[in-house]
Motif scaffolding. Structure first.
Motif, mmCIF file in Angstrom:
data_model
loop_
_atom_site.group_PDB
_atom_site.id
_atom_site.type_symbol
_atom_site.label_atom_id
_atom_site.label_comp_id
_atom_site.label_asym_id
_atom_site.label_seq_id
_atom_site.Cartn_x
_atom_site.Cartn_y
_atom_site.Cartn_z
ATOM 1 N N ILE A 196 0.860 -1.031 0.133
ATOM 2 C CA ILE A 196 -0.210 0.450 0.029
ATOM 3 C C ILE A 196 0.999 1.641 0.228
ATOM 4 O O ILE A 196 0.791 2.546 -0.741
ATOM 5 N N LEU A 197 1.451 1.153 0.986
ATOM 6 C CA LEU A 197 2.829 2.442 0.763
ATOM 7 C C LEU A 197 3.266 2.557 -0.021
ATOM 8 O O LEU A 197 3.519 3.456 -0.789
ATOM 9 N N CYS A 251 5.477 9.332 14.617
ATOM 10 C CA CYS A 251 4.034 9.090 14.961
ATOM 11 C C CYS A 251 3.418 10.555 15.002
ATOM 12 O O CYS A 251 2.121 10.905 14.358
ATOM 13 N N VAL A 252 3.595 10.976 16.411
ATOM 14 C CA VAL A 252 2.793 12.434 16.577
ATOM 15 C C VAL A 252 3.945 13.979 16.348
ATOM 16 O O VAL A 252 2.676 14.265 15.954
ATOM 17 N N VAL A 253 4.884 13.728 15.924
ATOM 18 C CA VAL A 253 5.445 14.646 15.296
ATOM 19 C C VAL A 253 5.252 15.018 13.686
ATOM 20 O O VAL A 253 4.588 16.663 13.685
ATOM 21 N N THR A 254 5.567 13.799 13.254
ATOM 22 C CA THR A 254 5.321 14.426 11.596
ATOM 23 C C THR A 254 3.764 14.540 11.537
ATOM 24 O O THR A 254 2.550 14.331 12.040
ATOM 25 N N HIS A 255 3.447 15.376 10.255
ATOM 26 C CA HIS A 255 2.428 16.193 9.728
ATOM 27 C C HIS A 255 1.513 15.196 8.945
ATOM 28 O O HIS A 255 0.208 15.420 8.892
ATOM 29 N N ASN A 256 2.123 14.709 7.850
ATOM 30 C CA ASN A 256 1.506 13.534 7.233
ATOM 31 C C ASN A 256 1.496 12.546 7.551
ATOM 32 O O ASN A 256 1.824 11.843 8.654
ATOM 33 N N ILE A 257 -0.397 12.346 6.989
ATOM 34 C CA ILE A 257 -1.154 11.818 7.781
ATOM 35 C C ILE A 257 -0.728 9.447 7.725
ATOM 36 O O ILE A 257 -0.564 9.182 8.157
ATOM 37 N N VAL A 258 0.216 9.954 6.333
ATOM 38 C CA VAL A 258 0.427 8.403 5.825
ATOM 39 C C VAL A 258 1.459 8.467 6.236
ATOM 40 O O VAL A 258 1.555 7.350 6.831
ATOM 41 N N ARG A 259 2.373 9.623 6.341
ATOM 42 C CA ARG A 259 3.657 9.171 7.501
ATOM 43 C C ARG A 259 3.466 8.987 8.650
ATOM 44 O O ARG A 259 3.850 7.855 9.267
ATOM 45 N N SER A 260 2.284 9.053 9.429
ATOM 46 C CA SER A 260 2.132 9.000 10.757
ATOM 47 C C SER A 260 1.796 7.876 10.730
ATOM 48 O O SER A 260 2.107 6.573 11.534
ATOM 49 N N ALA A 261 0.831 7.641 9.157
ATOM 50 C CA ALA A 261 0.314 5.634 10.000
ATOM 51 C C ALA A 261 1.699 5.173 9.687
ATOM 52 O O ALA A 261 1.583 3.949 10.338
ATOM 53 N N ILE A 278 -4.194 -1.404 7.878
ATOM 54 C CA ILE A 278 -5.109 -1.856 6.266
ATOM 55 C C ILE A 278 -6.475 -0.331 6.095
ATOM 56 O O ILE A 278 -6.044 0.376 5.263
ATOM 57 N N LEU A 279 -6.489 -0.949 7.115
ATOM 58 C CA LEU A 279 -7.800 -0.117 7.337
ATOM 59 C C LEU A 279 -7.919 1.847 7.137
ATOM 60 O O LEU A 279 -8.403 2.126 6.962
ATOM 61 N N VAL A 280 -6.656 1.965 8.558
ATOM 62 C CA VAL A 280 -6.465 3.107 8.595
ATOM 63 C C VAL A 280 -6.171 3.817 7.373
ATOM 64 O O VAL A 280 -6.545 4.668 6.732
ATOM 65 N N VAL A 281 -4.590 3.007 6.702
ATOM 66 C CA VAL A 281 -4.978 3.517 5.221
ATOM 67 C C VAL A 281 -5.565 3.619 4.016
ATOM 68 O O VAL A 281 -5.722 5.281 3.476
ATOM 69 N N PHE A 282 -6.722 2.887 4.378
ATOM 70 C CA PHE A 282 -7.802 3.325 3.805
ATOM 71 C C PHE A 282 -8.376 3.939 4.052
ATOM 72 O O PHE A 282 -9.023 4.840 2.874
ATOM 73 N N GLY A 283 -8.721 4.549 4.997
ATOM 74 C CA GLY A 283 -9.632 5.537 5.609
ATOM 75 C C GLY A 283 -8.966 7.013 5.251
ATOM 76 O O GLY A 283 -9.738 7.954 4.574
ATOM 77 N N VAL A 284 -7.871 6.814 5.240
ATOM 78 C CA VAL A 284 -6.533 8.141 5.054
ATOM 79 C C VAL A 284 -7.033 8.470 3.541
ATOM 80 O O VAL A 284 -7.242 9.432 2.821
ATOM 81 N N PRO A 311 -3.450 14.878 -3.246
ATOM 82 C CA PRO A 311 -2.523 13.832 -2.744
ATOM 83 C C PRO A 311 -1.504 13.504 -1.626
ATOM 84 O O PRO A 311 -1.474 12.138 -1.321
ATOM 85 N N PHE A 312 -0.978 14.446 -0.361
ATOM 86 C CA PHE A 312 -0.629 13.980 0.353
ATOM 87 C C PHE A 312 -0.673 14.985 1.815
ATOM 88 O O PHE A 312 -0.694 16.566 1.256
ATOM 89 N N ILE A 313 -2.019 15.089 2.145
ATOM 90 C CA ILE A 313 -3.335 16.000 2.799
ATOM 91 C C ILE A 313 -2.183 16.287 4.207
ATOM 92 O O ILE A 313 -0.980 14.617 4.848
#
Lengths: 102, 414, 220
Positions: free
Chosen positions: B138-139, C26-36, C72-78, C85-87
């Motif tokens: 996925i990534l 995970c807390v510091v990063t702004h990008n939600i997928v990176r956080s995931a 997987i669910l979380v990333v799907f949600g994102v 593209p990269f919120i």
């Protein structure tokens, strides 16, 4: 030598990270990520207790298993709510969820 | 003095670090060699099935160094990261996929106790770590910043997550029979070909085919390779990748192919057992009178048998890939959720009932009957294949397809 | 003493640093997928901690459910809720300062509480992922006259499974049955059933919620 307090401190760190994550993230999914971190911190504690206290050697693990399962269920429901929220507000910014302010 | 030094070294933790590094290096090396061999085999099999030769030049007669040459070409290629890609995710994705696929090898026994980590829940562990491979995919798809890659990644995620469920449930079927999740123990229970869990009862027999279908889908092999359907999605989730990272993605794919084949071989096909009713390590221990020597010699043979079985299953996957057309994405999901999932649940309940209700004598008779029927079917199929191979091409076809006056065809000598 | 014992500090510090570092990232990063992604590493590290603690079943389930399912669910949600593209949604630095201060305060309170507890030692024979067979757990799982090899080899996984099926494996307590005082162990059949029903409810609820119709302007 690694003792119980080391594991507990790791659990506390995860917990605090989760709390800060919940407080700072404006994305609803970010808040969900914070919740997962909090639950993991609790799980570390439970398993560490299971290891270090003979009275809880099974209980701690069983509790942590239940927590993991419930976290999965919670994530599914939370994401469904987030999707619904997105459909209604066209955003996942939790700051925009203020209709119930009264 | 020297011996003292050695003794202290062998009992120090340093020795365990060294051992761990050696074992990990062996496993990674095996995975690499296995991937190289599989790619070569894939090209050869594809060629043969499509009536061509496949690689022939590099490394002598069969082109067996072709993959190595390809790999070297990939290594010296320019490493391109698209400007629209998320740098970190793009970089880290392939390694997550590889880590998921490689970690499964830790719990995979290649012989009697010839295993990196003898876990009690080895099969659960393998399924767990292999399920983390999908996150890497996925990534890769998301981080590429390309629509093709994103679609491929989404499809892949939906497919792998769905197929994981029937796969895990069908794996539980032989676990119920064995009463253990320890792969070593499960294999030791299957000494003798008639004791293989494939033949144990009708439910395990069906579970094998269900498992293998799911395994193929979760390895994103054709006919389930929607994630990289080149006619629709360019190359799917790895569209933007080149060079070394692309190589890593493919190592992960071939690694997980081998791992799921390993699970199939252990759970259903007797693992490293050749089909003889004795465990080879015990036999050689008896012959040499030395348990350690027996373990080494026996395990050498065990390893060959086990890898042979795994590669045979990998070959079957290739065979299927180059024979069947690709499904549509809705068909893929429907196959899983509407058919494979209910079937696997039924098999799970069925095998539990079978074990509980029927007396052992009936179970033994059923086992032998299934074994006999399977062997009979196998023999008949081989005979039929041999007969078909002797036919002129197009024999079974309508008359317009039958060959008349074809010259130069050497395949069927009449 | 097994040499594996000496490995524990090294392994603990390695895994703990990775886990904690990834949780902070995970807390510091702004990008939600990176956080995931950082969360994924933190979860995998936590499962490593579970393996280190000898709870291999919990570790494997953690990997299976969290990494294979929840993430997987979380990333799907994102992906389903991302407009760009990269919120990334920025939080104001004032909010950051308050949250981090509160977090540090909480951490210090917890640390003080942790330092107040004694130093319990693990039961004897403890090594990394190699726990001694415990007769207390194996008893009651074996039929008379047969030695249960599996039970002695994997006390925890076996006991957890048995506990979920209603065999008493939990802490012992005295109970009066028919006027006779006997030692009873707690079993976990009821929680298991409740969790199953809960899962079913969550499944149906999630499906119901996610089925809601999309508003037209929301469909970008």
């Amino acid at each position: 030598m690694i003792g119980l307090e080391h594991y507990l401190f790791l659990g506390a760190l995860l917990f605090v990270c989760g709390v800060v994550c919940m407080a700072t993230k404006r994305n609803a999914i970010g808040v969900l990520i914070g919740v997962e971190l909090v639950l993991n911190g609790a799980n570390v504690n439970l398993v560490a207790f299971a290891r270090y206290n003979p009275a809880f050697e099974i209980e701690g693990m069983i509790f942590s298993l239940l927590v993991i399962v419930l976290a999965a269920a919670e994530a599914a429901v939370a994401l469904a709510i987030v999707l619904n929220f997105y459909n209604n507000h066209s955003t996942v910014d939790v700051d925009s969820a203020e209709e119930l302010r009264g | 003095m020297g011996t003292l030094l050695f003794a202290s070294f062998f009992s120090s933790p340093l020795w365990y670090y060294l051992l761990a590094i050696i074992a990990a290096a062996l496993l990674i090396g095996f995975m690499l060699v296995s991937a190289i061999f599989s790619v070569w085999l894939e090209r050869k099999v594809a060629g043969r099935i499509q009536d061509r030769l496949g690689p022939t030049r590099v490394g002598g007669k069969f082109g067996w160094l072709q993959t190595l040459a390809d790999g070297m070409k990939l290594l010296v290629k320019e490493d391109i990261i698209p400007a629209s890609a998320d740098q970190m995710l793009f970089r880290v994705g392939p390694y997550i996929a590889l880590a998921g696929s490689f970690t499964a090898f830790l719990a995979l026994p290649f012989g009697n106790m010839l295993v990196g980590l003898d876990l009690n829940i080895a099969i659960l562990f393998m399924l767990a770590v292999m399920s983390s491979e999908v996150f890497g995919i996925i990534l890769i798809g998301y981080g590429s910043g390309s629509k093709w890659a994103l679609f491929g990644g989404m499809r892949e995620a939906a497919q792998m997550v769905s197929y994981e469920i029937p796969m895990a449930i069908t794996v539980l079927v032989p676990v119920i029979v064995a009463g253990s999740m320890n792969l070593n123990e499960i294999t030791l229970q299957q000494r003798g070909i008639w004791n293989w869990y494939l033949f144990h009862d009708p439910f395990t027999f069906c579970a094998f085919w269900t498992y293998f279908t799911c395994a193929m889908a979760s390895c994103k092999r054709a006919p389930f390779d929607l994630a990289e359907a080149e006619s629709e999605l360019v190359a799917g989730f790895h569209t933007e990748y080149s060079g070394f990272r692309w190589l890593v993605i493919f190592m992960a794919e071939y690694g997980s192919m081998f791992a799921v084949s390993g699970i199939a071989a252990i759970m259903f096909l007797g693992g490293w057992s050749l089909g003889l009713p004795w465990e080879l390590t015990d036999v050689f221990a008896g012959i040499t009178g030395n348990a350690t020597a027996g373990l080494w010699i026996g395990n050498l043979l065990n390893m060959v048998v086990f890898i042979g079985k795994c590669w045979f299953l990998v070959f079957v996957m290739m065979w299927v890939r180059w024979t069947l057309p690709r499904l549509r994405i809705d068909q893929v999901m429907m196959t899983c959720l509407k058919y494979l999932l209910p079937i696997s649940c039924f098999l799970l309940i069925g095998v539990a009932t079978w074990q509980l209700v029927l007396p052992p004598s009936v179970r033994t008779i059923a086992q032998l009957a299934i074994f006999g029927l399977t062997m009979l079917g196998l023999v008949l199929a081989i005979l039929k294949l041999l007969a078909t191979a002797k036919d002129v091409p197009g024999t079974g076809m309508p008359s317009m397809w039958q060959m008349t006056n074809v010259t130069g065809y050497q395949g069927a000598k009449q | 003493m097994s040499p594996f014992t000496n490995l524990e500090p090294f392994l603990f510090w390695t895994i703990a640093c990775i886990t904690g570092g990834c949780a902070i990232a995970c807390v510091v990063t702004h990008n939600i997928v990176r956080s995931a992604t950082w969360l994924l590493f933190a979860l995998a590290g936590t499962s490593g901690i579970f393996f280190l603690l000898g709870a291999d079943l919990v570790g494997a389930i953690q990997l299976l459910v969290y990494v294979g399912g929840t993430m997987i669910l979380v990333v799907f949600g994102v992906m389903l809720t991302a407009q760009g593209p990269f919120i990334s949604m920025r939080t104001s630095s004032g909010e950051w300062a308050v949250s981090v201060a509160a977090g540090l305060l909480l951490l210090s309170v917890l640390s003080v509480a942790i330092s107040k507890i004694g130093k319990p030692t693990p039961p004897s024979g403890s090594t990394v992922a190699q726990y001694a067979p415990k007769t207390t757990l194996a008893e009651g799982m074996t039929k008379e006259g047969e030695t249960n090899e599996v039970a002695s080899k994997s006390p925890y996984s076996m006991a957890i499974g048995q506990g979920f099926l209603g065999v008493g494996v939990g802490p012992a307590h005295k109970e009066t049955v028919n006027g006779k005082e006997t030692v009873v162990r707690a079993s976990y059949l009821l929680p298991f059933e409740i969790v199953s029903v809960h899962l079913l409810v969550a499944l149906i609820g999630a499906a119901y919620l996610a089925r809601a119709k999309r508003r037209k302007e929301a469909a970008v």
